[in-house]
Design a protein around this motif. Structure first.
Motif, short mmCIF file in Angstrom:
data_model
loop_
_atom_site.label_atom_id
_atom_site.label_comp_id
_atom_site.label_asym_id
_atom_site.label_seq_id
_atom_site.Cartn_x
_atom_site.Cartn_y
_atom_site.Cartn_z
N ASN A 1 0.83 -1.20 0.00
CA ASN A 1 0.00 0.00 0.00
C ASN A 1 0.87 1.25 0.00
OD1 ASN A 1 -2.74 -1.17 0.25
ND2 ASN A 1 -1.99 -1.91 2.23
N SER A 2 0.24 2.38 -0.30
CA SER A 2 0.93 3.65 -0.18
C SER A 2 1.11 4.00 1.30
CB SER A 2 0.13 4.75 -0.88
OG SER A 2 -1.12 4.95 -0.21
N VAL A 3 1.97 4.96 1.56
CA VAL A 3 2.20 5.37 2.95
C VAL A 3 0.91 5.93 3.55
CG1 VAL A 3 3.48 6.98 4.42
CG2 VAL A 3 4.64 5.83 2.54
N GLY A 4 0.15 6.68 2.76
CA GLY A 4 -1.09 7.24 3.24
C GLY A 4 -2.10 6.18 3.64
N PHE A 5 -2.24 5.14 2.79
CA PHE A 5 -3.19 4.08 3.12
C PHE A 5 -2.71 3.27 4.33
CE2 PHE A 5 -5.44 0.03 2.61
CZ PHE A 5 -6.73 0.50 2.37
N TYR A 6 -1.40 3.11 4.46
CA TYR A 6 -0.86 2.41 5.63
C TYR A 6 -1.17 3.19 6.90
CZ TYR A 6 2.56 0.49 8.91
OH TYR A 6 3.16 -0.06 10.01
N GLN A 7 -1.06 4.53 6.85
CA GLN A 7 -1.40 5.34 8.01
C GLN A 7 -2.89 5.23 8.33
OE1 GLN A 7 0.48 6.85 10.13
NE2 GLN A 7 2.41 6.49 9.10
N MET A 8 -3.72 5.13 7.29
CA MET A 8 -5.16 4.93 7.51
C MET A 8 -5.40 3.59 8.22
SD MET A 8 -7.15 7.39 6.55
CE MET A 8 -8.72 6.55 6.34
N THR A 9 -4.61 2.58 7.86
CA THR A 9 -4.71 1.28 8.52
C THR A 9 -4.43 1.41 10.01
OG1 THR A 9 -4.06 0.10 6.50
CG2 THR A 9 -3.80 -1.07 8.58
N LYS A 10 -3.36 2.14 10.35
CA LYS A 10 -3.01 2.32 11.76
C LYS A 10 -4.07 3.14 12.50
CE LYS A 10 1.30 3.08 12.81
NZ LYS A 10 2.63 3.72 12.88
N LEU A 11 -4.64 4.13 11.81
CA LEU A 11 -5.69 4.93 12.43
C LEU A 11 -6.93 4.09 12.72
CD1 LEU A 11 -5.56 8.27 10.40
CD2 LEU A 11 -4.76 7.88 12.71
N ALA A 12 -7.21 3.13 11.84
CA ALA A 12 -8.42 2.32 12.00
C ALA A 12 -8.33 1.37 13.19
CB ALA A 12 -8.67 1.51 10.72
N ILE A 13 -7.15 1.17 13.73
CA ILE A 13 -6.99 0.25 14.86
C ILE A 13 -7.72 0.75 16.10
CG2 ILE A 13 -5.29 -0.73 16.47
CD1 ILE A 13 -3.31 -0.89 14.15
N ILE A 14 -7.72 2.07 16.33
CA ILE A 14 -8.38 2.61 17.53
C ILE A 14 -9.88 2.37 17.51
CG2 ILE A 14 -9.07 4.77 18.65
CD1 ILE A 14 -6.32 5.69 18.68
N PRO A 15 -10.63 2.84 16.49
CA PRO A 15 -12.08 2.58 16.52
C PRO A 15 -12.43 1.10 16.51
CG PRO A 15 -11.41 3.52 14.41
CD PRO A 15 -10.25 3.64 15.31
N PHE A 16 -11.62 0.29 15.82
CA PHE A 16 -11.89 -1.14 15.79
C PHE A 16 -11.67 -1.76 17.17
CE2 PHE A 16 -11.48 -5.57 14.48
CZ PHE A 16 -12.45 -5.65 13.50
N THR A 17 -10.64 -1.31 17.87
CA THR A 17 -10.39 -1.80 19.24
C THR A 17 -11.53 -1.41 20.17
OG1 THR A 17 -7.99 -1.61 18.91
CG2 THR A 17 -8.77 -1.78 21.17
N VAL A 18 -11.99 -0.14 20.05
CA VAL A 18 -13.11 0.32 20.86
C VAL A 18 -14.35 -0.53 20.58
CG1 VAL A 18 -14.72 2.24 21.22
CG2 VAL A 18 -12.26 2.68 21.09
N ALA A 19 -14.60 -0.84 19.29
CA ALA A 19 -15.77 -1.65 18.93
C ALA A 19 -15.67 -3.06 19.50
CB ALA A 19 -15.90 -1.70 17.41
N LEU A 20 -14.49 -3.68 19.40
CA LEU A 20 -14.32 -5.04 19.92
C LEU A 20 -14.49 -5.09 21.44
CD1 LEU A 20 -11.29 -6.47 17.86
CD2 LEU A 20 -13.70 -7.06 17.64
N GLU A 21 -13.90 -4.11 22.14
CA GLU A 21 -14.03 -4.09 23.60
C GLU A 21 -15.47 -3.83 24.03
OE1 GLU A 21 -9.89 -3.03 25.67
OE2 GLU A 21 -10.96 -1.27 24.95
N THR A 22 -16.19 -3.03 23.25
CA THR A 22 -17.60 -2.76 23.58
C THR A 22 -18.47 -3.99 23.36
OG1 THR A 22 -17.31 -0.43 22.93
CG2 THR A 22 -19.57 -1.27 23.08
N ILE A 23 -18.22 -4.71 22.24
CA ILE A 23 -19.07 -5.85 21.89
C ILE A 23 -18.77 -7.07 22.76
CG2 ILE A 23 -19.64 -7.50 20.05
CD1 ILE A 23 -19.10 -5.21 18.06
N PHE A 24 -17.48 -7.41 22.88
CA PHE A 24 -17.11 -8.67 23.51
C PHE A 24 -16.76 -8.54 25.00
CE2 PHE A 24 -16.16 -9.34 18.98
CZ PHE A 24 -16.90 -10.49 18.75
#
Length: 349
Positions: free
Chosen positions: A96-119
């Motif tokens: 991926n491009s550097v920008g898309f890779y940074q988007m990947t890292k940014l997506a970790i926070i909301p995904f972590t929040v969602a997993l902790e909320t659900i499970f």
């Protein structure tokens, strides 16, 4: 109060060690890969974990910490998952491009929040969510340059997000469930992480760089930087487990984005990397978001401690109702005796 103060100092020390070691290893690896032409990131990570395990093994032999018998199946699966996560993140950066890779890292926070909320049924207040959103906007402004989508890169990024989030949540959960310290868990899981990367690392690096790590000519200066990188990695790996164990996966991700801003600032001031007003604006917004996140977390922890304290007092009263009644009766008797004395005094007058 003493225990609480000690805990806060421990958290501050862990956060400082994590930031200092992470920024240092980025600078060291950048010099190793960009200036010295050693591009084998995944293989280098496997060496990091081997050195980390050897260092912890020596520390354990010298009785700096005690080993604890844990469920080896759980630790093995946990170590393999973390190893796969590191490999997928490197592949994501490669495809991926550097920008898309940074988007990947940014997506970790909301995904972590969602997993902790659900499970894990963990609740996050609106203030916490707002501060995290502000942080993500700031890091996005500062670090994202270009976005280029492709099918393989998107799939790899999705898998990297899932495995990273699950691995960090498990780090926090396993430490509390099995009652093991960050050092003990890292010592138990490092061999499995190192093994999966030691096997897959050369293949991943060959896929990304079209070069063979075993055919590379290692000069003394390259070997010196590799040794330095491995030694710094010991502090990085230790502080990662320490921070997640003492705080939470979400806090660790917030800290990670602060590191991103610090690396950008460090690269501009010392390495003279290209820098724009957009980078400065993004860093300031991200720091504001992290400051708000830290403030709201402290306020909510204080409220939680007060609620826990009041519930403990109530439980004691419920557990010993006779003592409460006796205390009440004693108080009434004292009041009656005072009234009688006062009446006698008035009669005498």
């Amino acid at each position: 109060m003493g225990e609480a103060a000690g805990f806060r100092l421990g958290v501050i020390g862990a956060l400082f060690l994590s930031v200092a070691s992470s920024v240092s290893i980025v600078v060291c690896n950048k010099a190793l890969m960009s200036s010295l032409g050693f591009p084998f990131a995944t293989t280098l990570t496997s060496w990091h974990l081997v050195v980390t395990f050897c260092t912890l093994h020596v520390a354990q032999r010298l009785n700096f910490f005690e080993t604890k018998s844990v469920d080896m199946k759980t630790v093995m699966l946990f170590g393999i998952l973390n190893g796969i996560s590191i490999g997928l993140l490197n592949l994501s950066l490669g495809f991926n491009s550097v920008g898309f890779y940074q988007m990947t890292k940014l997506a970790i926070i909301p995904f972590t929040v969602a997993l902790e909320t659900i499970f894990l049924h963990k609740q996050f207040s609106q203030k916490i969510k707002m501060s995290l959103f502000l942080l993500l906007i700031g890091v996005g402004i500062a670090s994202i340059t270009d976005l280029q989508l492709n099918a393989l890169g998107t799939i790899l990024s999705g898998l990297a997000i899932v495995t990273t989030c699950v691995g960090q949540i498990l780090t926090n959960t396993i430490q509390k469930k099995l009652n093991v310290s960050s050092t003990q868990l890292l010592y138990q899981s490092a061999p499995f992480q190192a093994a999966i990367l030691f096997v897959s690392g050369p293949l991943v690096d060959r896929c990304l760089t079209k070069q063979n790590v075993f055919a590379y000519r290692y000069s003394p200066i390259v070997l010196g930087f590799i040794v330095m990188s491995c030694l710094i990695a010991v502090a990085v790996n230790f502080s990662t487990f320490l921070v997640i164990g003492k705080t939470s996966p979400v806090t660790y991700q917030v800290l990670g984005h602060l590191k991103t801003c610090l690396v950008l600032a460090f690269g501009y001031t010392l390495l003279h990397d290209p820098f724009t007003s957009r980078n400065i604006l993004g860093i300031l917004v991200a720091i504001l978001g992290m400051g708000l996140y830290s403030y709201f977390c402290v306020q909510e922890n204080k409220k939680k401690q007060l609620v826990d304290l009041s519930s403990q007092v109530k439980e004691k009263e419920d557990a010993f109702p006779l003592l409460a009644v006796k205390s009440m009766n004693t108080g009434l008797q004292d009041k009656d005796s005072q009234d009688v004395k006062k009446s006698d005094k008035d009669s005498a007058v």
